[in-house]
Design a protein around this motif. Structure first.
Motif, PDB file in Angstrom:
ATOM      1  N   ALA A 143      -8.730   3.379   0.550  1.00 43.71           N
ATOM      2  CA  ALA A 143      -9.292   2.486   1.564  1.00 43.71           C
ATOM      3  C   ALA A 143      -8.155   1.692   2.200  1.00 43.71           C
ATOM      4  CB  ALA A 143     -10.300   1.531   0.939  1.00 43.71           C
ATOM      5  N   VAL A 144      -8.509   0.963   3.234  1.00 44.69           N
ATOM      6  CA  VAL A 144      -7.605  -0.056   3.758  1.00 44.69           C
ATOM      7  C   VAL A 144      -7.951  -1.358   3.060  1.00 44.69           C
ATOM      8  CG1 VAL A 144      -6.802  -1.312   5.778  1.00 44.69           C
ATOM      9  CG2 VAL A 144      -7.404   1.114   5.976  1.00 44.69           C
ATOM     10  N   TYR A 145      -6.948  -1.984   2.484  1.00 46.68           N
ATOM     11  CA  TYR A 145      -7.148  -3.216   1.734  1.00 46.68           C
ATOM     12  C   TYR A 145      -6.725  -4.404   2.595  1.00 46.68           C
ATOM     13  CZ  TYR A 145      -8.150  -0.622  -2.512  1.00 46.68           C
ATOM     14  OH  TYR A 145      -8.733   0.191  -3.465  1.00 46.68           O
ATOM     15  N   PHE A 146      -7.608  -5.379   2.651  1.00 50.71           N
ATOM     16  CA  PHE A 146      -7.376  -6.563   3.474  1.00 50.71           C
ATOM     17  C   PHE A 146      -7.283  -7.803   2.591  1.00 50.71           C
ATOM     18  CE2 PHE A 146      -8.071  -4.757   7.657  1.00 50.71           C
ATOM     19  CZ  PHE A 146      -8.867  -3.656   7.398  1.00 50.71           C
ATOM     20  N   CYS A 147      -6.318  -8.622   2.898  1.00 50.79           N
ATOM     21  CA  CYS A 147      -6.179  -9.911   2.239  1.00 50.79           C
ATOM     22  C   CYS A 147      -7.026 -10.939   2.989  1.00 50.79           C
ATOM     23  CB  CYS A 147      -4.704 -10.314   2.248  1.00 50.79           C
ATOM     24  SG  CYS A 147      -4.356 -11.907   1.505  1.00 50.79           S
ATOM     25  N   ASN A 148      -7.682 -11.771   2.252  1.00 44.88           N
ATOM     26  CA  ASN A 148      -8.551 -12.789   2.847  1.00 44.88           C
ATOM     27  C   ASN A 148      -8.210 -14.168   2.312  1.00 44.88           C
ATOM     28  OD1 ASN A 148     -11.261 -14.455   2.027  1.00 44.88           O
ATOM     29  ND2 ASN A 148     -11.368 -13.684   4.119  1.00 44.88           N
ATOM     30  N   ARG A 149      -8.319 -15.128   3.197  1.00 49.29           N
ATOM     31  CA  ARG A 149      -8.137 -16.524   2.806  1.00 49.29           C
ATOM     32  C   ARG A 149      -9.366 -17.292   3.270  1.00 49.29           C
ATOM     33  NH1 ARG A 149      -3.194 -20.669   4.459  1.00 49.29           N
ATOM     34  NH2 ARG A 149      -4.551 -22.478   4.796  1.00 49.29           N
ATOM     35  N   HIS A 150      -9.996 -17.999   2.352  1.00 51.17           N
ATOM     36  CA  HIS A 150     -11.214 -18.755   2.656  1.00 51.17           C
ATOM     37  C   HIS A 150     -10.905 -20.236   2.502  1.00 51.17           C
ATOM     38  CE1 HIS A 150     -15.500 -19.386   3.131  1.00 51.17           C
ATOM     39  NE2 HIS A 150     -15.480 -20.191   2.089  1.00 51.17           N
ATOM     40  N   ASP A 151     -10.964 -20.932   3.622  1.00 51.59           N
ATOM     41  CA  ASP A 151     -10.640 -22.357   3.633  1.00 51.59           C
ATOM     42  C   ASP A 151     -11.894 -23.222   3.756  1.00 51.59           C
ATOM     43  OD1 ASP A 151      -7.398 -22.777   5.263  1.00 51.59           O
ATOM     44  OD2 ASP A 151      -8.088 -21.346   3.751  1.00 51.59           O
ATOM     45  N   LEU A 152     -11.824 -24.379   3.163  1.00 51.62           N
ATOM     46  CA  LEU A 152     -12.845 -25.407   3.350  1.00 51.62           C
ATOM     47  C   LEU A 152     -12.158 -26.675   3.852  1.00 51.62           C
ATOM     48  CD1 LEU A 152     -15.034 -25.037   0.128  1.00 51.62           C
ATOM     49  CD2 LEU A 152     -15.564 -24.236   2.432  1.00 51.62           C
ATOM     50  N   VAL A 153     -12.604 -27.130   5.009  1.00 47.76           N
ATOM     51  CA  VAL A 153     -12.033 -28.336   5.590  1.00 47.76           C
ATOM     52  C   VAL A 153     -13.121 -29.401   5.623  1.00 47.76           C
ATOM     53  CG1 VAL A 153     -10.901 -29.364   7.581  1.00 47.76           C
ATOM     54  CG2 VAL A 153     -10.431 -26.984   6.971  1.00 47.76           C
ATOM     55  N   ALA A 154     -12.925 -30.433   4.837  1.00 49.95           N
ATOM     56  CA  ALA A 154     -13.954 -31.462   4.704  1.00 49.95           C
ATOM     57  C   ALA A 154     -13.593 -32.714   5.476  1.00 49.95           C
ATOM     58  CB  ALA A 154     -14.153 -31.796   3.239  1.00 49.95           C
ATOM     59  N   THR A 155     -14.559 -33.213   6.232  1.00 50.40           N
ATOM     60  CA  THR A 155     -14.435 -34.507   6.877  1.00 50.40           C
ATOM     61  C   THR A 155     -15.585 -35.368   6.388  1.00 50.40           C
ATOM     62  OG1 THR A 155     -15.780 -33.916   8.786  1.00 50.40           O
ATOM     63  CG2 THR A 155     -13.426 -33.403   8.906  1.00 50.40           C
ATOM     64  N   ILE A 156     -15.621 -36.589   6.872  1.00 52.11           N
ATOM     65  CA  ILE A 156     -16.716 -37.479   6.487  1.00 52.11           C
ATOM     66  C   ILE A 156     -18.049 -36.901   6.949  1.00 52.11           C
ATOM     67  CG2 ILE A 156     -17.726 -39.752   6.863  1.00 52.11           C
ATOM     68  CD1 ILE A 156     -14.906 -40.866   6.997  1.00 52.11           C
ATOM     69  N   GLU A 157     -17.998 -36.217   8.099  1.00 54.83           N
ATOM     70  CA  GLU A 157     -19.244 -35.744   8.710  1.00 54.83           C
ATOM     71  C   GLU A 157     -19.696 -34.396   8.172  1.00 54.83           C
ATOM     72  OE1 GLU A 157     -18.622 -37.838  13.083  1.00 54.83           O
ATOM     73  OE2 GLU A 157     -17.887 -35.814  12.706  1.00 54.83           O
ATOM     74  N   GLY A 194       0.816  -1.202   0.000  1.00 52.03           N
ATOM     75  CA  GLY A 194       0.000   0.000   0.000  1.00 52.03           C
ATOM     76  C   GLY A 194       0.849   1.250   0.000  1.00 52.03           C
ATOM     77  N   GLY A 195       0.187   2.378  -0.157  1.00 49.33           N
ATOM     78  CA  GLY A 195       0.906   3.643  -0.155  1.00 49.33           C
ATOM     79  C   GLY A 195       0.068   4.769  -0.686  1.00 49.33           C
ATOM     80  N   LEU A 196       0.753   5.872  -0.944  1.00 49.11           N
ATOM     81  CA  LEU A 196       0.107   7.073  -1.468  1.00 49.11           C
ATOM     82  C   LEU A 196       0.457   7.209  -2.942  1.00 49.11           C
ATOM     83  CD1 LEU A 196      -1.357   9.825  -1.136  1.00 49.11           C
ATOM     84  CD2 LEU A 196       0.863  10.773  -0.433  1.00 49.11           C
ATOM     85  N   VAL A 197      -0.551   7.433  -3.766  1.00 47.70           N
ATOM     86  CA  VAL A 197      -0.327   7.570  -5.200  1.00 47.70           C
ATOM     87  C   VAL A 197      -1.289   8.599  -5.759  1.00 47.70           C
ATOM     88  CG1 VAL A 197      -1.938   5.712  -5.799  1.00 47.70           C
ATOM     89  CG2 VAL A 197      -0.046   6.248  -7.350  1.00 47.70           C
ATOM     90  N   GLN A 198      -0.890   9.241  -6.825  1.00 43.35           N
ATOM     91  CA  GLN A 198      -1.777  10.208  -7.467  1.00 43.35           C
ATOM     92  C   GLN A 198      -2.807   9.493  -8.336  1.00 43.35           C
ATOM     93  OE1 GLN A 198       0.782  12.995  -9.569  1.00 43.35           O
ATOM     94  NE2 GLN A 198       0.677  14.426  -7.851  1.00 43.35           N
ATOM     95  N   ALA A 199      -3.924  10.137  -8.551  1.00 47.36           N
ATOM     96  CA  ALA A 199      -4.946   9.575  -9.422  1.00 47.36           C
ATOM     97  C   ALA A 199      -4.347   9.258 -10.789  1.00 47.36           C
ATOM     98  CB  ALA A 199      -6.104  10.555  -9.572  1.00 47.36           C
ATOM     99  N   GLY A 200      -4.726   8.093 -11.301  1.00 47.79           N
ATOM    100  CA  GLY A 200      -4.168   7.634 -12.566  1.00 47.79           C
ATOM    101  C   GLY A 200      -2.957   6.749 -12.411  1.00 47.79           C
ATOM    102  N   GLY A 201      -2.409   6.702 -11.215  1.00 52.41           N
ATOM    103  CA  GLY A 201      -1.223   5.907 -10.969  1.00 52.41           C
ATOM    104  C   GLY A 201      -1.536   4.454 -10.690  1.00 52.41           C
ATOM    105  N   GLY A 251      -5.687 -10.720   6.786  1.00 52.69           N
ATOM    106  CA  GLY A 251      -4.426 -10.053   7.009  1.00 52.69           C
ATOM    107  C   GLY A 251      -4.657  -8.771   7.783  1.00 52.69           C
ATOM    108  N   GLN A 252      -3.575  -8.063   8.046  1.00 52.41           N
ATOM    109  CA  GLN A 252      -3.634  -6.891   8.910  1.00 52.41           C
ATOM    110  C   GLN A 252      -4.116  -5.645   8.185  1.00 52.41           C
ATOM    111  OE1 GLN A 252      -1.028  -7.810   7.276  1.00 52.41           O
ATOM    112  NE2 GLN A 252       0.373  -6.117   6.915  1.00 52.41           N
ATOM    113  N   GLY A 253      -4.209  -5.673   6.894  1.00 48.69           N
ATOM    114  CA  GLY A 253      -4.652  -4.493   6.147  1.00 48.69           C
ATOM    115  C   GLY A 253      -3.489  -3.625   5.726  1.00 48.69           C
ATOM    116  N   THR A 254      -3.598  -3.113   4.523  1.00 48.56           N
ATOM    117  CA  THR A 254      -2.596  -2.174   4.027  1.00 48.56           C
ATOM    118  C   THR A 254      -3.335  -0.985   3.434  1.00 48.56           C
ATOM    119  OG1 THR A 254      -0.636  -1.932   2.599  1.00 48.56           O
ATOM    120  CG2 THR A 254      -2.408  -3.344   1.764  1.00 48.56           C
ATOM    121  N   GLU A 255      -2.874   0.199   3.760  1.00 45.23           N
ATOM    122  CA  GLU A 255      -3.603   1.413   3.404  1.00 45.23           C
ATOM    123  C   GLU A 255      -3.217   1.907   2.016  1.00 45.23           C
ATOM    124  OE1 GLU A 255      -3.556   4.209   6.507  1.00 45.23           O
ATOM    125  OE2 GLU A 255      -4.872   5.644   5.505  1.00 45.23           O
TER     126      GLU A 255
END
Length: 122
Positions: A90-104, A8-15, A113-117
């Protein structure tokens, strides 16, 4: 499981900016990873995601400007953001979506994640 976001960081419009997110722990249970963002006073919304099979999804507001990608190992995702606009600030957050399958049952887990501005000046 941990997620470490950067870029993350500061950037001008169009960048451009490129965000990266590295996840630790087993990746075999990852169903999808993605980026969300939250502006002040707003809810956290999906920006882009990529499934285990490589299917990508984008918010309408970023289509054609942002590109999500994943490395071969599946442990790192990036978000290339081009033609940035002040409304992308905005603050941008990384997300991880896991699926853990068992017989039941299949259990879903979400990790964040912690977010990056990102600030886009006009």
């Amino acid at each position: 499981v941990q997620l470490q976001a950067s870029g993350g960081g500061l950037v001008q419009a169009g960048g451009s900016l490129k965000l990266s997110c590295v996840t630790s722990g087993s990746i075999s249970s990852i169903a999808a990873m993605g980026w969300y963002r939250q502006a002040p006073g707003q809810q956290r919304d999906l920006v882009a995601s990529i499934t285990r099979s490589g299917m990508k999804r984008y918010a309408d507001s970023v289509k054609g400007r942002f590109v999500i990608a994943r490395d071969i190992a599946g442990s790192t995702i990036t978000l290339q953001m081009n033609s940035l606009k002040p409304e992308d600030t905005a603050v941008y957050f990384c997300n991880r979506h896991d699926l853990v399958a068992t017989i039941e049952r299949t259990t879903e887990f979400d990790y964040w994640g912690q977010g990056t501005e990102v600030t886009v000046s006009s």
